[in-house]
Design a protein around this motif. Structure first.
Motif, PDB file in Angstrom:
ATOM      1  N   TRP A  26       0.683  11.342 -21.135  1.00 15.44           N
ATOM      2  CA  TRP A  26      -0.049  10.175 -21.632  1.00 15.44           C
ATOM      3  C   TRP A  26      -0.873   9.515 -20.530  1.00 15.44           C
ATOM      4  O   TRP A  26      -1.919   8.910 -20.807  1.00 15.44           O
ATOM      5  CB  TRP A  26       0.917   9.166 -22.247  1.00 15.44           C
ATOM      6  CG  TRP A  26       1.409   9.528 -23.618  1.00 15.44           C
ATOM      7  CD1 TRP A  26       2.244  10.570 -23.930  1.00 15.44           C
ATOM      8  CD2 TRP A  26       1.106   8.875 -24.842  1.00 15.44           C
ATOM      9  NE1 TRP A  26       2.478  10.595 -25.282  1.00 15.44           N
ATOM     10  CE2 TRP A  26       1.792   9.561 -25.866  1.00 15.44           C
ATOM     11  CE3 TRP A  26       0.336   7.756 -25.177  1.00 15.44           C
ATOM     12  CZ2 TRP A  26       1.730   9.167 -27.199  1.00 15.44           C
ATOM     13  CZ3 TRP A  26       0.266   7.361 -26.498  1.00 15.44           C
ATOM     14  CH2 TRP A  26       0.957   8.068 -27.499  1.00 15.44           C
ATOM     15  N   ALA A  27      -0.410   9.598 -19.286  1.00 18.77           N
ATOM     16  CA  ALA A  27      -1.106   8.938 -18.177  1.00 18.77           C
ATOM     17  C   ALA A  27      -2.483   9.536 -17.905  1.00 18.77           C
ATOM     18  O   ALA A  27      -3.301   8.928 -17.215  1.00 18.77           O
ATOM     19  CB  ALA A  27      -0.260   8.992 -16.914  1.00 18.77           C
ATOM     20  N   LYS A  28      -2.737  10.722 -18.461  1.00 16.97           N
ATOM     21  CA  LYS A  28      -4.058  11.321 -18.333  1.00 16.97           C
ATOM     22  C   LYS A  28      -5.100  10.558 -19.142  1.00 16.97           C
ATOM     23  O   LYS A  28      -6.292  10.596 -18.840  1.00 16.97           O
ATOM     24  CB  LYS A  28      -4.026  12.782 -18.783  1.00 16.97           C
ATOM     25  CG  LYS A  28      -3.164  13.688 -17.914  1.00 16.97           C
ATOM     26  CD  LYS A  28      -3.110  15.094 -18.494  1.00 16.97           C
ATOM     27  CE  LYS A  28      -2.221  16.002 -17.660  1.00 16.97           C
ATOM     28  NZ  LYS A  28      -2.107  17.372 -18.237  1.00 16.97           N
ATOM     29  N   ALA A  29      -4.613   9.862 -20.188  1.00 14.89           N
ATOM     30  CA  ALA A  29      -5.536   9.179 -21.098  1.00 14.89           C
ATOM     31  C   ALA A  29      -5.487   7.663 -20.991  1.00 14.89           C
ATOM     32  O   ALA A  29      -6.502   6.992 -21.231  1.00 14.89           O
ATOM     33  CB  ALA A  29      -5.230   9.587 -22.541  1.00 14.89           C
ATOM     34  N   ILE A  30      -4.325   7.091 -20.645  1.00 11.71           N
ATOM     35  CA  ILE A  30      -4.212   5.641 -20.553  1.00 11.71           C
ATOM     36  C   ILE A  30      -3.558   5.254 -19.221  1.00 11.71           C
ATOM     37  O   ILE A  30      -2.798   6.026 -18.641  1.00 11.71           O
ATOM     38  CB  ILE A  30      -3.411   5.040 -21.730  1.00 11.71           C
ATOM     39  CG1 ILE A  30      -1.978   5.599 -21.774  1.00 11.71           C
ATOM     40  CG2 ILE A  30      -4.116   5.284 -23.037  1.00 11.71           C
ATOM     41  CD1 ILE A  30      -1.126   4.956 -22.860  1.00 11.71           C
ATOM     42  N   ASN A  31      -3.859   4.061 -18.781  1.00 12.65           N
ATOM     43  CA  ASN A  31      -3.364   3.589 -17.488  1.00 12.65           C
ATOM     44  C   ASN A  31      -1.970   2.981 -17.660  1.00 12.65           C
ATOM     45  O   ASN A  31      -1.829   1.851 -18.106  1.00 12.65           O
ATOM     46  CB  ASN A  31      -4.334   2.549 -16.913  1.00 12.65           C
ATOM     47  CG  ASN A  31      -3.934   2.092 -15.528  1.00 12.65           C
ATOM     48  OD1 ASN A  31      -3.278   2.822 -14.789  1.00 12.65           O
ATOM     49  ND2 ASN A  31      -4.331   0.884 -15.176  1.00 12.65           N
ATOM     50  N   LEU A  32      -0.941   3.728 -17.282  1.00  9.31           N
ATOM     51  CA  LEU A  32       0.441   3.274 -17.465  1.00  9.31           C
ATOM     52  C   LEU A  32       0.988   2.581 -16.225  1.00  9.31           C
ATOM     53  O   LEU A  32       1.835   1.694 -16.332  1.00  9.31           O
ATOM     54  CB  LEU A  32       1.333   4.468 -17.842  1.00  9.31           C
ATOM     55  CG  LEU A  32       1.009   5.135 -19.164  1.00  9.31           C
ATOM     56  CD1 LEU A  32       1.873   6.381 -19.365  1.00  9.31           C
ATOM     57  CD2 LEU A  32       1.221   4.160 -20.333  1.00  9.31           C
ATOM     58  N   VAL A  33       0.556   2.992 -15.049  1.00  8.47           N
ATOM     59  CA  VAL A  33       0.919   2.340 -13.783  1.00  8.47           C
ATOM     60  C   VAL A  33      -0.295   2.411 -12.865  1.00  8.47           C
ATOM     61  O   VAL A  33      -1.282   3.082 -13.172  1.00  8.47           O
ATOM     62  CB  VAL A  33       2.136   3.014 -13.098  1.00  8.47           C
ATOM     63  CG1 VAL A  33       3.387   2.875 -13.942  1.00  8.47           C
ATOM     64  CG2 VAL A  33       1.843   4.464 -12.770  1.00  8.47           C
ATOM     65  N   ALA A  34      -0.218   1.752 -11.735  1.00  9.18           N
ATOM     66  CA  ALA A  34      -1.302   1.843 -10.756  1.00  9.18           C
ATOM     67  C   ALA A  34      -1.512   3.308 -10.375  1.00  9.18           C
ATOM     68  O   ALA A  34      -0.537   4.008 -10.073  1.00  9.18           O
ATOM     69  CB  ALA A  34      -0.966   1.021  -9.521  1.00  9.18           C
ATOM     70  N   PRO A  35      -2.748   3.809 -10.420  1.00  8.89           N
ATOM     71  CA  PRO A  35      -3.000   5.230 -10.139  1.00  8.89           C
ATOM     72  C   PRO A  35      -2.411   5.705  -8.817  1.00  8.89           C
ATOM     73  O   PRO A  35      -1.949   6.843  -8.716  1.00  8.89           O
ATOM     74  CB  PRO A  35      -4.534   5.313 -10.129  1.00  8.89           C
ATOM     75  CG  PRO A  35      -4.969   4.196 -11.026  1.00  8.89           C
ATOM     76  CD  PRO A  35      -3.985   3.087 -10.797  1.00  8.89           C
ATOM     77  N   SER A  36      -2.378   4.829  -7.826  1.00  6.91           N
ATOM     78  CA  SER A  36      -1.868   5.237  -6.514  1.00  6.91           C
ATOM     79  C   SER A  36      -0.372   5.487  -6.498  1.00  6.91           C
ATOM     80  O   SER A  36       0.152   6.057  -5.541  1.00  6.91           O
ATOM     81  CB  SER A  36      -2.211   4.169  -5.469  1.00  6.91           C
ATOM     82  OG  SER A  36      -1.600   2.934  -5.799  1.00  6.91           O
ATOM     83  N   THR A  37       0.339   5.055  -7.566  1.00  8.00           N
ATOM     84  CA  THR A  37       1.800   5.202  -7.586  1.00  8.00           C
ATOM     85  C   THR A  37       2.285   6.225  -8.611  1.00  8.00           C
ATOM     86  O   THR A  37       3.495   6.398  -8.763  1.00  8.00           O
ATOM     87  CB  THR A  37       2.475   3.847  -7.879  1.00  8.00           C
ATOM     88  OG1 THR A  37       2.193   3.449  -9.236  1.00  8.00           O
ATOM     89  CG2 THR A  37       1.987   2.776  -6.923  1.00  8.00           C
ATOM     90  N   LYS A  38       1.362   6.899  -9.292  1.00  9.09           N
ATOM     91  CA  LYS A  38       1.789   7.865 -10.318  1.00  9.09           C
ATOM     92  C   LYS A  38       2.638   8.978  -9.744  1.00  9.09           C
ATOM     93  O   LYS A  38       3.546   9.496 -10.400  1.00  9.09           O
ATOM     94  CB  LYS A  38       0.570   8.456 -11.040  1.00  9.09           C
ATOM     95  CG  LYS A  38      -0.034   7.528 -12.069  1.00  9.09           C
ATOM     96  CD  LYS A  38      -0.908   8.264 -13.068  1.00  9.09           C
ATOM     97  CE  LYS A  38      -2.143   8.849 -12.430  1.00  9.09           C
ATOM     98  NZ  LYS A  38      -3.065   9.416 -13.441  1.00  9.09           N
ATOM     99  N   GLY A  39       2.360   9.373  -8.506  1.00 11.07           N
ATOM    100  CA  GLY A  39       3.126  10.459  -7.893  1.00 11.07           C
ATOM    101  C   GLY A  39       4.516  10.044  -7.466  1.00 11.07           C
ATOM    102  O   GLY A  39       5.331  10.899  -7.090  1.00 11.07           O
TER     103      GLY A  39
END
Length: 206
Positions: A26-39
């Motif tokens: 889902w994170a590919k389509a909507i912003n669930l957390v700050a992009p810098s912390t997805k990993g």
């Protein structure tokens, strides 16, 4: 496995893996957390969220405000599934994020439900007795306490667990202008200088 020092069953580990798979999809389509912390999903978001359950592991009625990507509300709901008791009412006004949360709860069998309403409108929808409230990366403490007050005001048995960063002391001072409350500070196991504020006995300042 252990999550932030909490030993969990194989079934809970499977639920967490399902959550992680759905999150990245889902994170590919909507912003669930700050992009810098997805990993850092497991080491940061999962572990930080588990800290809430660690502080209050009793199977109670939870309210999670501004649930966003599911932290900490979905993690609490997954950990409650291992007990078979307790429930989490997640409040998220964004329809896409709410759909994500419902999908995760359904596919993991977590003990929770989603209310797609603004936090200000949630008291009219969630009128049952609440034992504990959680929120993470939502608002400054004075506004957070405004949000929590319909379920906490003059109810000493209700406790809020609120994630806060290193500036939490400034927020506490601001909140004391409008509110009085009992406060315990718990160190974060994930971020240096971050805390979980445990608040109870909420009353309006005279």
């Amino acid at each position: 496995m252990k999550l932030n020092g909490i030993a969990v069953s194989r079934e809970t580990e499977q639920r967490l893996n399902i959550f992680a798979e759905l999150f990245y999809k889902w994170a590919k389509a909507i912003n669930l957390v700050a992009p810098s912390t997805k990993g850092d999903l497991w080491s940061r978001h999962f572990a930080d969220s588990a800290r809430i359950y660690q502080l209050n592991p009793e199977p109670c009625q939870w309210l999670d405000l501004g649930s966003g990507g599911g932290f900490p509300g979905v993690i609490t709901a997954i950990l409650l599934a291992e007990t078979g008791f307790g429930w989490v009412d997640l409040v998220e006004s964004n329809h896409k994020k709410a759909s994500f949360l419902r999908t995760v709860l359904s596919e993991t069998g977590a003990r929770g439900s989603v209310h797609t309403v603004r936090i200000e409108d949630a008291p009219a929808v969630i009128s049952k007795e609440i034992n504990a409230i959680s929120a993470r990366a939502l608002a400054e403490l004075p506004l957070l306490l405004d949000y929590c007050s319909p379920w906490m005001l003059n109810k000493p048995g209700v406790t809020a667990y609120l994630h806060k960063g290193r500036d939490y002391q400034t927020e506490v001072l601001k909140a004391n202008r409008s509110w009085t409350f009992d406060l315990l500070k718990h160190a974060s196991h994930v971020e240096e200088d971050s805390v979980v504020l445990q608040i109870s006995g909420l009353k309006r300042a005279s």
